[in-house]
Design an enzyme around this catalytic site. Sequence first.
Site, PDB file in Angstrom:
ATOM      1  N   SER A  88       7.266   5.758   2.487  1.00 21.98           N
ATOM      2  CA  SER A  88       5.927   5.244   2.758  1.00 21.98           C
ATOM      3  C   SER A  88       4.901   6.003   1.913  1.00 21.98           C
ATOM      4  O   SER A  88       5.015   6.030   0.688  1.00 21.98           O
ATOM      5  CB  SER A  88       5.638   5.344   4.254  1.00 21.98           C
ATOM      6  OG  SER A  88       4.468   4.648   4.583  1.00 21.98           O
ATOM      7  N   ASP A 172      10.541  -4.444   7.637  1.00 23.25           N
ATOM      8  CA  ASP A 172       9.427  -3.494   7.667  1.00 23.25           C
ATOM      9  C   ASP A 172       8.187  -4.187   8.225  1.00 23.25           C
ATOM     10  O   ASP A 172       7.692  -5.161   7.643  1.00 23.25           O
ATOM     11  CB  ASP A 172       9.156  -2.968   6.259  1.00 23.25           C
ATOM     12  CG  ASP A 172       8.214  -1.775   6.237  1.00 23.25           C
ATOM     13  OD1 ASP A 172       7.362  -1.678   7.133  1.00 23.25           O
ATOM     14  OD2 ASP A 172       8.338  -0.949   5.319  1.00 23.25           O
ATOM     15  N   HIS A 203      10.120  -0.105   9.414  1.00 23.67           N
ATOM     16  CA  HIS A 203       9.441   0.886   8.579  1.00 23.67           C
ATOM     17  C   HIS A 203       9.983   2.305   8.765  1.00 23.67           C
ATOM     18  O   HIS A 203      10.225   3.012   7.789  1.00 23.67           O
ATOM     19  CB  HIS A 203       7.940   0.874   8.863  1.00 23.67           C
ATOM     20  CG  HIS A 203       7.140   1.708   7.918  1.00 23.67           C
ATOM     21  ND1 HIS A 203       7.029   1.415   6.569  1.00 23.67           N
ATOM     22  CD2 HIS A 203       6.412   2.845   8.099  1.00 23.67           C
ATOM     23  CE1 HIS A 203       6.278   2.312   5.975  1.00 23.67           C
ATOM     24  NE2 HIS A 203       5.901   3.196   6.874  1.00 23.67           N
TER      25      HIS A 203
END
Length: 231
Positions: A88, A172, A203
């Site tokens: 991320s 995600d 995620h």
Amino acid sequence: MIKVVCLTGTTILFFQENAGNIAHRLEFIATMMRYLQCNVFMLSYRGYGDSEGYPSQHGLIKDAQAALDHLLQRTDIETTKVVVFGRSLGGAVATALVKNNPGKVAALILENTFTSILDMAGVMFPLLKWFIGGHGSNGLGIMNFLVRSPWNTLNIIGNVSAPVLFLSGSQDEMIPPAHMKRLYDAASLNTRTLFIEFADGMHMDTWLRGGERYWHSIRLFLEQHVGSSSD
């Protein structure tokens, strides 16, 4: 069970997501060490956990550079086998670091990473897509100047010469998986890239839902680009 291979001297420099602190990643790191038999180095960004300061793009890049410099000065690891792994926000940090240090990092691993904060603004706040946007935006981007940390990873991924592994969770819920595809496409001039999808991955739990296939994929990538020896 897969056979665990000892990746002699491999040290993974891990950069976390935006939420939480490094203590929340200990289960993931412990699993990584068990499957990959590697060293792992983590840091708490400025403004995170007990670290002083305020997070910004410039500041986090300085933190990442300090971490890499520290590893490259150590005498108890093989400094030619440092691998940078970012998830991320950590993927944006990791990409900037590897791009700024050509030849010093053995490989880069990106998981569920965004193309840019400018693109993410339109995902998180749909009305903003007409005013703030980066690549792929239908808007004019007339308010882009308001974003102080744009993290334009899509602009720099093509300048990364190290091998790159893209790990994408197809479910995600925070960053559209299309962002990972676009990053992979932008890195197409680098012939040492690999894109792997995990159909059930969200995620934060792609590594859990991916199970042994997740770790097996990383292990094979590192065997090819970093080197290994049987344990």
